[in-house]
Design an enzyme around this catalytic site. Structure first.
Site, PDB file in Angstrom:
ATOM      1  N   LEU A   1      -0.198  32.620   3.255  1.00  0.00           N
ATOM      2  CA  LEU A   1      -0.983  33.524   2.408  1.00  0.00           C
ATOM      3  C   LEU A   1      -0.149  34.708   1.937  1.00  0.00           C
ATOM      4  O   LEU A   1      -0.405  35.282   0.895  1.00  0.00           O
ATOM      5  CB  LEU A   1      -2.196  34.052   3.174  1.00  0.00           C
ATOM      6  CG  LEU A   1      -3.307  33.060   3.472  1.00  0.00           C
ATOM      7  CD1 LEU A   1      -4.372  33.710   4.336  1.00  0.00           C
ATOM      8  CD2 LEU A   1      -3.914  32.547   2.184  1.00  0.00           C
TER       9      LEU A   1
ATOM     10  N   ASP B   1      -6.856  50.462   0.504  1.00  0.00           N
ATOM     11  CA  ASP B   1      -6.505  49.419  -0.454  1.00  0.00           C
ATOM     12  C   ASP B   1      -7.704  48.518  -0.731  1.00  0.00           C
ATOM     13  O   ASP B   1      -7.604  47.306  -0.693  1.00  0.00           O
ATOM     14  CB  ASP B   1      -5.313  48.602   0.065  1.00  0.00           C
ATOM     15  CG  ASP B   1      -4.699  47.738  -1.031  1.00  0.00           C
ATOM     16  OD1 ASP B   1      -5.045  47.930  -2.210  1.00  0.00           O
ATOM     17  OD2 ASP B   1      -3.890  46.858  -0.697  1.00  0.00           O
TER      18      ASP B   1
ATOM     19  N   LYS C   1      -2.032  36.263  11.421  1.00  0.00           N
ATOM     20  CA  LYS C   1      -0.981  37.229  11.127  1.00  0.00           C
ATOM     21  C   LYS C   1       0.049  37.108  12.227  1.00  0.00           C
ATOM     22  O   LYS C   1      -0.291  37.195  13.409  1.00  0.00           O
ATOM     23  CB  LYS C   1      -1.553  38.647  11.186  1.00  0.00           C
ATOM     24  CG  LYS C   1      -1.808  39.248   9.847  1.00  0.00           C
ATOM     25  CD  LYS C   1      -2.178  40.714  10.036  1.00  0.00           C
ATOM     26  CE  LYS C   1      -2.607  41.287   8.705  1.00  0.00           C
ATOM     27  NZ  LYS C   1      -2.864  42.727   8.784  1.00  0.00           N
TER      28      LYS C   1
END
Ligand SMILES: *[C@@H]1O[C@H](CO)[C@@H](O)[C@H](O)[C@H]1NC(C)=O
Ligand SMILES: *[C@@H]1O[C@H](CO)[C@@H](O)[C@H](O)[C@H]1NC(C)=O
Ligand SMILES: *[C@@H]1O[C@H](CO)[C@@H](O)[C@H](O)[C@H]1NC(C)=O
Ligand SMILES: *[C@@H]1O[C@H](CO)[C@@H](O)[C@H](O)[C@H]1NC(C)=O
Length: 818
Positions: free
Chosen positions: A534, A677, A573
């Site tokens: 990703l 963000d 992650k």
């Protein structure tokens, strides 16, 4: 218009000089009179509420009286670029302020000079109410030790003031220069005025006892007819002389200094437009006076005559460590005209040089090796000074990492010096200081001591990169000359290991979190099946994986509507195994933070693999991918969609998704978490239009265009960022609200268009400046076709200039449910 050069002067030299911070002592603040003991001069400190809340003179100020003043003694010469004023509020009791004022200044305490702007105007617009701080750029800046604020009124009224000065110490030590008056060049088309238009000394046959354009920090352009300064006459930046008026063949300029100094160099910024008979001087002969007498043997230097390059440039003269308190230089004509725009001196410890050395560096001739290396030396010195200051602490803490610290110190220094600043011009803007710090908006950033107001125009927008805040991607990279870094230390810590943003949280919250046990379980690595990458960042990667048996790892409270046997899609992650210790710590910190976030609209941390390397964090992933891609694949309901047979999303579902984002953000803001963000690319879509907020954005190549890049490095999502995040580096819940407005806009556009797609990154930043100035010139994102007025109103409210006036996520959420 002002160029980057001026911008830099101002940005490097904008420290609050100590009225508000208390560095200026009470005894150095005096006044013509005081109304009472509790409104004495010492209460005239900006943003202070002590005493009765401000300095107030004894009597009402009459128009044109100019008798009253508030005086500040800075104890040494300072380069002052900005002033701030405020009225007397006193918690609502006071309502006195100065609508206008003038400034007088003095270098020696006896000769007082009235400040005028570049157009010759003395009166400065002041405050409109008792509480807002109004900042004013001083164009030209002043060099002074004493400054007086003199309230001016158009009718008799009570006036009170609180003030601050911004600038830096004037290290040149130059107190005045005496020179022949500049002349007029008659070009066929029009005359060019080469007088010293901001000289603050006496001008009769020659200029005496003043400073002016040669020390104002603005270097002239190659073509002397044009100017950095807006709306002035041709030749404005230069002082020039014609050889016909000087039978001796030279122009003599005398420089007086505050004390005897050990001089290393003199830099003269000269025009060299030989096509118009202007050249750099052929030779310079300098005399030195140390005590009372002039030294017998002068120093002489002849620069190389350059008849190829028309560029204006600095000519550096080595003064060979002469001791002097005055220097007299004779500059010999090489052609009919000689034009100077800046002269600076470096002496003794003053290796850093005055601010305009920095500023003009951009115009330096890179072929002049001397200048180039000097610049490096300057920076080196700068670093050294800082280094000494922190040395004691450093030695204790970091004995083994000298080298690293030095690097860091240097970077910090540069950060500090060149932080996100945008330009200037004598222009009013007001912002309410008190409003920016409320308990509900915890600021995740350090305080900003310097002030960066914004100019109306940029001559060279492409140079704007020089002013842009930047996310540091690597703490190992050497600081780059002229490229400012952005509150680096702060952000590195807060960045996720993948290079993506993690939630920024105030330290207090962090402590709270770390106090509790983390309840995330270890997941057997072998049950993960890689599907797709990703994204990737400096220290790791994010993979899309299928996880077998994940159901067991999910808390009961957290219901996944997936059949027992089926593998679950998860985002993994991963920290690279070669990641350094800091990155590992950050990673673990991120796990702690993530493990505490429990909300139906926030991506959940499911499990971790931390028993062995590489460290992994397994979070939910939603089958429909991110909202940006999801909406791009869909069309609004309607004829068009029917014709093209495209899948559609109803307006109600758009609102439903937006409401979920608001709800997730409501949760984050209740914990004082700042996302930094928020955008559709960071929201994931599940079944039945469910939404969860994530934070992968930055690391994904797909969206690299959404981030502003400097030299190939991912930086900031400027199109989603509030003006205060871009200009002041402030990230708060209110700036998340701004980003929410942009996200909402994306949703109603079905993500078919990037925000401000018609603007370049530079123009987006310019537009940010317009938001800041708030003079109705800012461009708002347009109302999407699908968007009813009520929703567009919500967006507009998210983009209000004043953070306090923006709605909270509670309010937004409520409004979206209606
Ligand atoms: C310099 O020349 C301009 C243009 O003629 C004039 O307006 C200005 O007053 C002059 N300034 C000084 C200080 O002589
Ligand atoms: C001036 O500075 C130089 C270099 O720092 C030093 O060598 C010299 O001794 C100094 N001169 C005087 C008179 O202090
Ligand atoms: C001034 O300079 C021009 C061009 O270099 C030269 O022709 C002229 O003789 C000079 N005049 C004087 C008085 O030196
Ligand atoms: C002329 O000098 C300027 C700066 O001093 C420099 O940027 C430019 O490259 C030079 N031009 C040529 C043709 O050497």
């Amino acid at each position: 218009m002002l160029s980057i050069a001026t911008v830099l002067v101002i940005s490097v030299c904008r420290y609050a000089l100590g009225m508000s911070g208390g560095k200026i002592q009470d005894e150095d603040i005096s006044a013509s009179s005081q109304w009472s003991e509790s409104t004495a001069a010492r209460y005239g400190r900006l943003d202070f509420e002590e005493g009765d809340g401000a300095w107030c003179p004894e009597i009402t100020v009459e128009p044109d009286s100019l008798k009253e003043f508030l005086q500040i003694d800075l104890r040494s010469l300072h380069f002052i670029t900005l002033v701030g004023t405020q009225g007397r509020h006193a918690g609502g009791i006071g309502n006195e302020f100065a609508q206008m004022y003038k400034i007088k200044y003095s270098r020696d305490g006896s000769r007082w000079i009235s400040w005028r702007n570049r157009q010759g105007k003395q009166v400065i617009e002041g405050n409109r109410n008792a509480y807002d701080i109004v900042l004013k750029d001083l164009e030209p800046p002043i060099i002074a030790r004493f400054v007086r604020f003199m309230p001016v009124t158009d009718h008799s009224m009570n006036v009170c003031m609180r003030v601050e000065l911004y600038g830096c110490e004037w290290l040149d030590g130059l107190v005045s220069y005496n020179a022949p008056v500049g002349e007029q060049m008659n070009l066929p088309a029009y005359p060019v005025y080469l007088n010293d238009s901001v000289y603050d000394g006496a001008v009769i046959h020659s200029m005496t006892e003043g400073l002016g354009q040669l020390t104002d920090g603005v270097c002239g352009l190659d073509d002397f007819i044009h100017s950095h300064v807006y709306n002035v006459w041709p030749g404005y930046d230069y002082v020039g002389w014609n050889n016909e008026s000087f039978p001796s063949g030279y122009v003599e300029i005398m420089f007086e200094f505050d004390r005897t100094r050990n001089f290393t160099t003199m830099k003269t910024h000269c025009n060299n437009m030989f096509s118009r008979h202007v050249k750099v001087f052929r030779q310079v002969v300098c005399y030195f006076r140390s005590e009372a007498d002039w030294e017998a043997s002068p120093l002489s230097f002849s620069p190389v005559v350059d008849e190829k390059n028309l560029s204006a440039r600095f000519v550096t003269v080595n003064l060979l460590n002469h001791m002097a308190s005055a220097i007299k230089c004779q500059f010999y004509f090489a052609d009919a005209w000689m034009l100077f725009s800046e002269i600076t001196f470096q002496s003794g410890k003053n290796c850093y040089g005055p601010p305009h050395i920095q500023a003009c560096r951009l115009y330096d001739d890179p072929t002049h090796k001397v200048d180039d290396s000097n610049t490096r030396i300057l920076i080196g010195c700068l670093v050294a000074i800082i280094f000494i200051l922190v040395a004691i602490i450093v030695i204790i803490l970091w004995r083994q990492v000298w080298q690293k610290m030095l690097e860091k110190a240097s970077r910090r220094m540069l950060d500090d010096e060149l932080t996100a600043s945008l330009s200037i011009q004598s222009e009013t803007f007001a912002y309410n200081n008190n409003q920016s710090s409320t308990t509900s908006e915890q600021e995740s950033n350090s305080t900003y001591e310097r002030i960066f107001p914004l100019g109306p125009d940029y001559q060279e927008p492409s140079r704007l990169i020089c002013k842009l805040p930047e996310f540091a991607q690597s703490s190992e990279e050497p600081a780059q000359d002229g490229v400012p870094h952005y509150a680096e230390a702060d952000i590195v810590n807060l960045q996720g290991v993948t290079g993506s943003n993690t939630y920024a949280i105030p330290a207090v919250t962090m402590d709270l979190l770390s106090g509790k046990d983390v309840v995330v379980e270890e997941f057997p690595r072998k049950l993960l099946t890689f599907k797709e990458k990703l994204g990737e960042g400096q220290f790791g990667e994010v993979h899309l994986c299928e996880a077998e048996g994940m159901q067991e790892f999910m808390n009961k409270e957290f219901l996944f509507d997936i059949p027992e046997e089926q593998p679950v899609l998860v985002a993994v992650k991963m920290l690279r195994s070669d990641a350094n210790k800091n990155a590992r710590n950050d990673f673990l910190k991120e796990i702690k933070i993530m493990s505490r976030l429990k909300d139906p609209n926030i991506i959940r941390l499911l499990a971790v693999c931390i028993y062995s390397d590489p460290l992994c964090m397994i979070t939910e992933y939603m089958e429909n991918g991110d909202l940006n891609q999801f909406l791009s694949r869909h069309e609004p309901e309607g004829h068009l969609a029917l014709l093209s047979n495209a899948s559609t999303v109803s307006f109600n579902n758009l609102c439903y998704m937006a409401a979920q984002i608001a709800s997730g953000m409501k949760y984050l803001s209740s914990l004082n978490f700042v996302h930094r963000d928020l955008a559709t690319r960071n929201c994931l879509v599940g079944k039945n239009y469910t939404i969860k907020i994530a934070d992968f954005g930055m690391s994904r190549n797909l969206y690299s265009g959404d981030y502003y890049r400097i030299q190939g490095r991912a930086v900031l999502p400027i199109r989603w960022m509030s003006w205060e995040s871009i200009l002041l580096g402030k990230f708060t819940t209110a700036s998340d609200v701004w980003a929410f407005g942009v996200t909402l806009w994306e949703i109603l556009n079905f993500c078919k268009e990037q925000p401000y797609s018609q603007l370049t990154d530079e123009q987006v930043i310019e537009n940010t400046g317009e938001f800041f100035r708030d003079q109705k010139r800012q461009i708002y994102l347009p109302q999407p076709v699908l968007c009813p007025d009520s929703l567009y109103k919500i967006m507009l409210s998210c983009w209000r200039r004043n953070t306090k006036e923006r709605p909270s996520f509670q309010e937004i959420h409520r409004a979206l449910l209606e």
